[in-house]
Design a protein around this motif. Sequence first.
Motif, mmCIF file in Angstrom:
data_model
loop_
_atom_site.group_PDB
_atom_site.id
_atom_site.type_symbol
_atom_site.label_atom_id
_atom_site.label_comp_id
_atom_site.label_asym_id
_atom_site.label_seq_id
_atom_site.Cartn_x
_atom_site.Cartn_y
_atom_site.Cartn_z
ATOM 1 N N GLU A 177 -2.639 -10.894 2.407
ATOM 2 C CA GLU A 177 -2.310 -11.924 1.424
ATOM 3 C C GLU A 177 -3.425 -12.105 0.384
ATOM 4 O O GLU A 177 -3.162 -12.394 -0.774
ATOM 5 C CB GLU A 177 -2.005 -13.254 2.119
ATOM 6 C CG GLU A 177 -0.754 -13.206 2.977
ATOM 7 C CD GLU A 177 0.485 -12.824 2.192
ATOM 8 O OE1 GLU A 177 0.782 -13.465 1.171
ATOM 9 O OE2 GLU A 177 1.175 -11.867 2.589
ATOM 10 N N CYS B 276 -2.165 -22.816 -5.242
ATOM 11 C CA CYS B 276 -1.025 -22.310 -4.469
ATOM 12 C C CYS B 276 -1.489 -21.392 -3.350
ATOM 13 O O CYS B 276 -0.976 -21.458 -2.232
ATOM 14 C CB CYS B 276 -0.057 -21.564 -5.382
ATOM 15 S SG CYS B 276 0.821 -22.617 -6.544
ATOM 16 N N ASN C 289 -0.978 -22.014 0.723
ATOM 17 C CA ASN C 289 -0.376 -21.011 1.596
ATOM 18 C C ASN C 289 -1.345 -20.604 2.706
ATOM 19 O O ASN C 289 -0.949 -20.440 3.857
ATOM 20 C CB ASN C 289 0.046 -19.794 0.773
ATOM 21 C CG ASN C 289 0.892 -18.834 1.579
ATOM 22 O OD1 ASN C 289 1.984 -19.168 1.995
ATOM 23 N ND2 ASN C 289 0.365 -17.638 1.800
ATOM 24 N N ASP D 103 3.319 -14.233 3.262
ATOM 25 C CA ASP D 103 4.263 -14.042 2.155
ATOM 26 C C ASP D 103 3.911 -14.853 0.917
ATOM 27 O O ASP D 103 4.768 -15.481 0.306
ATOM 28 C CB ASP D 103 5.683 -14.357 2.625
ATOM 29 C CG ASP D 103 6.722 -13.765 1.707
ATOM 30 O OD1 ASP D 103 6.406 -12.778 1.013
ATOM 31 O OD2 ASP D 103 7.842 -14.303 1.655
ATOM 32 N N ARG E 281 6.630 -16.278 -1.878
ATOM 33 C CA ARG E 281 6.749 -17.725 -2.028
ATOM 34 C C ARG E 281 6.428 -18.183 -3.443
ATOM 35 O O ARG E 281 7.141 -19.003 -4.016
ATOM 36 C CB ARG E 281 5.826 -18.432 -1.042
ATOM 37 C CG ARG E 281 6.311 -18.309 0.376
ATOM 38 C CD ARG E 281 5.335 -18.894 1.346
ATOM 39 N NE ARG E 281 5.868 -18.819 2.704
ATOM 40 C CZ ARG E 281 5.174 -19.087 3.770
ATOM 41 N NH1 ARG E 281 3.925 -19.464 3.680
ATOM 42 N NH2 ARG E 281 5.736 -18.990 4.966
ATOM 43 N N CYS F 50 9.267 -17.049 -5.861
ATOM 44 C CA CYS F 50 10.526 -17.765 -5.663
ATOM 45 C C CYS F 50 10.400 -19.242 -6.014
ATOM 46 O O CYS F 50 11.269 -19.808 -6.668
ATOM 47 C CB CYS F 50 10.999 -17.614 -4.222
ATOM 48 S SG CYS F 50 11.466 -15.924 -3.817
ATOM 49 N N MET F 51 9.324 -19.869 -5.592
ATOM 50 C CA MET F 51 9.148 -21.289 -5.873
ATOM 51 C C MET F 51 8.745 -21.537 -7.323
ATOM 52 O O MET F 51 8.937 -22.627 -7.851
ATOM 53 C CB MET F 51 8.120 -21.882 -4.913
ATOM 54 C CG MET F 51 8.607 -21.881 -3.475
ATOM 55 S SD MET F 51 7.376 -22.374 -2.284
ATOM 56 C CE MET F 51 6.966 -23.999 -2.816
#
Length: 106
Positions: free
Chosen positions: A20, A70, A74, A81, A85, A88-89
């Motif tokens: 990530e 962000c 996370n 992910d 995320r 999409c968000m």
Amino acid sequence: MYLWDVHALARRFRENRVNEWDKFRYYLLIIILGSLIQGLAPPDLQYAPFRAIQESMAVAVISIVGAWCCYLANYKGDNRDFIGRILCMGLPITIRLLVYGLLFFL
């Protein structure tokens, strides 16, 4: 980090060796690159060139700080992910900001 060798990066993804933090760095570079490209666009005729540079810098700083916040959210959660995320968000958040911005400035 691969900036040119797409095949090597794809291999790392197949081998599940892109974590990530790596994904976040790619995303951050996309933001920086996009901000720089925006700064190269011809300024609007109603603004002085210095004003256009100020606006580009403000967009870059806000985007980088937002992306970092962000990522940290996370990371403190399940640290999975991040890109999925944030992408999409990001759409509903962008739509809300556009609607609120239009309501505020009209």
